[in-house]
Design a protein around this motif. Sequence first.
Motif, PDB file in Angstrom:
ATOM      1  N   MET A   9       0.831  -1.208   0.000  1.00  0.00           N
ATOM      2  CA  MET A   9       0.000   0.000   0.000  1.00  0.00           C
ATOM      3  C   MET A   9       0.861   1.251   0.000  1.00  0.00           C
ATOM      4  O   MET A   9       0.522   2.252  -0.634  1.00  0.00           O
ATOM      5  N   LEU A  10       1.991   1.184   0.702  1.00  0.00           N
ATOM      6  CA  LEU A  10       2.925   2.310   0.722  1.00  0.00           C
ATOM      7  C   LEU A  10       3.501   2.532  -0.675  1.00  0.00           C
ATOM      8  O   LEU A  10       3.566   3.664  -1.177  1.00  0.00           O
ATOM      9  N   ALA A  11       3.891   1.412  -1.314  1.00  0.00           N
ATOM     10  CA  ALA A  11       4.466   1.504  -2.660  1.00  0.00           C
ATOM     11  C   ALA A  11       3.448   2.043  -3.658  1.00  0.00           C
ATOM     12  O   ALA A  11       3.793   2.780  -4.586  1.00  0.00           O
ATOM     13  N   ALA A  12       2.178   1.680  -3.443  1.00  0.00           N
ATOM     14  CA  ALA A  12       1.127   2.127  -4.370  1.00  0.00           C
ATOM     15  C   ALA A  12       0.687   3.557  -4.083  1.00  0.00           C
ATOM     16  O   ALA A  12      -0.149   4.108  -4.803  1.00  0.00           O
ATOM     17  N   GLY A  13       1.236   4.149  -3.025  1.00  0.00           N
ATOM     18  CA  GLY A  13       0.894   5.532  -2.693  1.00  0.00           C
ATOM     19  C   GLY A  13      -0.432   5.677  -1.978  1.00  0.00           C
ATOM     20  O   GLY A  13      -0.964   6.775  -1.854  1.00  0.00           O
ATOM     21  N   LYS A  14      -0.983   4.556  -1.515  1.00  0.00           N
ATOM     22  CA  LYS A  14      -2.281   4.635  -0.840  1.00  0.00           C
ATOM     23  C   LYS A  14      -2.128   5.158   0.582  1.00  0.00           C
ATOM     24  O   LYS A  14      -3.083   5.690   1.149  1.00  0.00           O
ATOM     25  N   ILE A  15      -0.983   4.957   1.171  1.00  0.00           N
ATOM     26  CA  ILE A  15      -0.737   5.478   2.522  1.00  0.00           C
ATOM     27  C   ILE A  15       0.622   6.170   2.537  1.00  0.00           C
ATOM     28  O   ILE A  15       1.468   5.909   1.673  1.00  0.00           O
ATOM     29  N   THR A  16       0.798   7.050   3.519  1.00  0.00           N
ATOM     30  CA  THR A  16       2.079   7.749   3.638  1.00  0.00           C
ATOM     31  C   THR A  16       3.035   6.890   4.477  1.00  0.00           C
ATOM     32  O   THR A  16       2.633   5.898   5.099  1.00  0.00           O
ATOM     33  N   ALA A  17       4.297   7.321   4.477  1.00  0.00           N
ATOM     34  CA  ALA A  17       5.307   6.584   5.241  1.00  0.00           C
ATOM     35  C   ALA A  17       4.973   6.584   6.729  1.00  0.00           C
ATOM     36  O   ALA A  17       5.160   5.573   7.429  1.00  0.00           O
ATOM     37  N   ASP A  18       4.438   7.739   7.200  1.00  0.00           N
ATOM     38  CA  ASP A  18       4.059   7.832   8.625  1.00  0.00           C
ATOM     39  C   ASP A  18       2.971   6.822   8.966  1.00  0.00           C
ATOM     40  O   ASP A  18       3.008   6.153   9.992  1.00  0.00           O
ATOM     41  N   GLU A  19       1.988   6.750   8.067  1.00  0.00           N
ATOM     42  CA  GLU A  19       0.878   5.820   8.312  1.00  0.00           C
ATOM     43  C   GLU A  19       1.367   4.375   8.280  1.00  0.00           C
ATOM     44  O   GLU A  19       0.951   3.539   9.091  1.00  0.00           O
ATOM     45  N   ALA A  20       2.273   4.124   7.340  1.00  0.00           N
ATOM     46  CA  ALA A  20       2.823   2.766   7.253  1.00  0.00           C
ATOM     47  C   ALA A  20       3.572   2.408   8.533  1.00  0.00           C
ATOM     48  O   ALA A  20       3.444   1.292   9.058  1.00  0.00           O
TER      49      ALA A  20
ATOM     50  N   GLY B 204      -7.068   5.282   2.967  1.00  0.00           N
ATOM     51  CA  GLY B 204      -5.794   4.675   2.625  1.00  0.00           C
ATOM     52  C   GLY B 204      -5.684   3.250   3.077  1.00  0.00           C
ATOM     53  O   GLY B 204      -5.569   2.341   2.286  1.00  0.00           O
ATOM     54  N   ALA B 205      -5.715   3.049   4.383  1.00  0.00           N
ATOM     55  CA  ALA B 205      -5.528   1.695   4.892  1.00  0.00           C
ATOM     56  C   ALA B 205      -6.504   1.472   6.025  1.00  0.00           C
ATOM     57  O   ALA B 205      -6.955   2.404   6.661  1.00  0.00           O
ATOM     58  N   THR B 206      -6.843   0.286   6.236  1.00  0.00           N
ATOM     59  CA  THR B 206      -7.742  -0.039   7.330  1.00  0.00           C
ATOM     60  C   THR B 206      -7.122  -1.141   8.159  1.00  0.00           C
ATOM     61  O   THR B 206      -6.415  -1.992   7.649  1.00  0.00           O
ATOM     62  N   VAL B 207      -7.389  -1.053   9.445  1.00  0.00           N
ATOM     63  CA  VAL B 207      -6.838  -2.057  10.348  1.00  0.00           C
ATOM     64  C   VAL B 207      -7.983  -2.649  11.144  1.00  0.00           C
ATOM     65  O   VAL B 207      -8.819  -1.928  11.656  1.00  0.00           O
TER      66      VAL B 207
END
Lengths: 86, 158
Positions: free
Chosen positions: B11-22, B52-55
């Motif tokens: 998801m980080l590589a795809a730009g869906k989330i930022t580095a901070d979020e990752a 972006g991402a869900t947990v």
Amino acid sequence: MTPNFAVIGIETPHWHTPRLWLPLFLLWIPVTLLSPLIFLVMVAMAIACRMTIWRIIAIFWGILSGLPGTHVHVRADGNQVLVRIL
Amino acid sequence: MNENRRQILEMLAAGKITADEAERLIAALESGPATTVGEHSSSTAGANGSMGATVKTRAKYLRVLVEADQEMTGLNGPTSVNVRVPMQLLRAGVRLASLIPAQAHNQFDEALNRHGVPLTLSQIKPENLEELIDHLDDLTVDVNGSDCNKTKVRVFCE
């Protein structure tokens, strides 16, 4: 993680036991002593089920390590039974 | 590398989330081994404001609660059943089904058919059953008796 303790409590309207903490980890002693016999039983099961012994061991280990967290509490007719595996 | 970590990195590589979020997701992953990514609940917004991402914390236990009053059961006092079964135990139990010899399948099928359950045991694969267990996370059953029947049944994952 394998189960270490079982907590068992039984209550009836006339009497009740204090909650018993059974140290299941002590069962490793007889299990270790009986391990050759247990291994033979597993080999027999593996042959009967046409599976590898490792798969049989993995299944039983999965059940054993899945037991902690089990909680059963039944109350009926003034009686109560509690079983917890920790 | 485990699957959840790989998903976060993808998801980080795809730009869906930022580095901070990752970083936060990986930290959450390390603090709780039962956390998975790519499902619902507690979502975080991506850098562009989109989802972006869900947990989601995966359910660890299947809980069955039954409460019945004495009018229903005919017993003295209320009756209650409270059972909590670890999901891991359910999964292991499903794998145990694979130990049933093939010869026994026909007998099972016949017995199930006799009792009105048209099921062919040999057609159920362990991977199907494991998938079923995985989807139990979303299961919630609430049954409340009507009128004078105060029986309550709840089945849910926690």
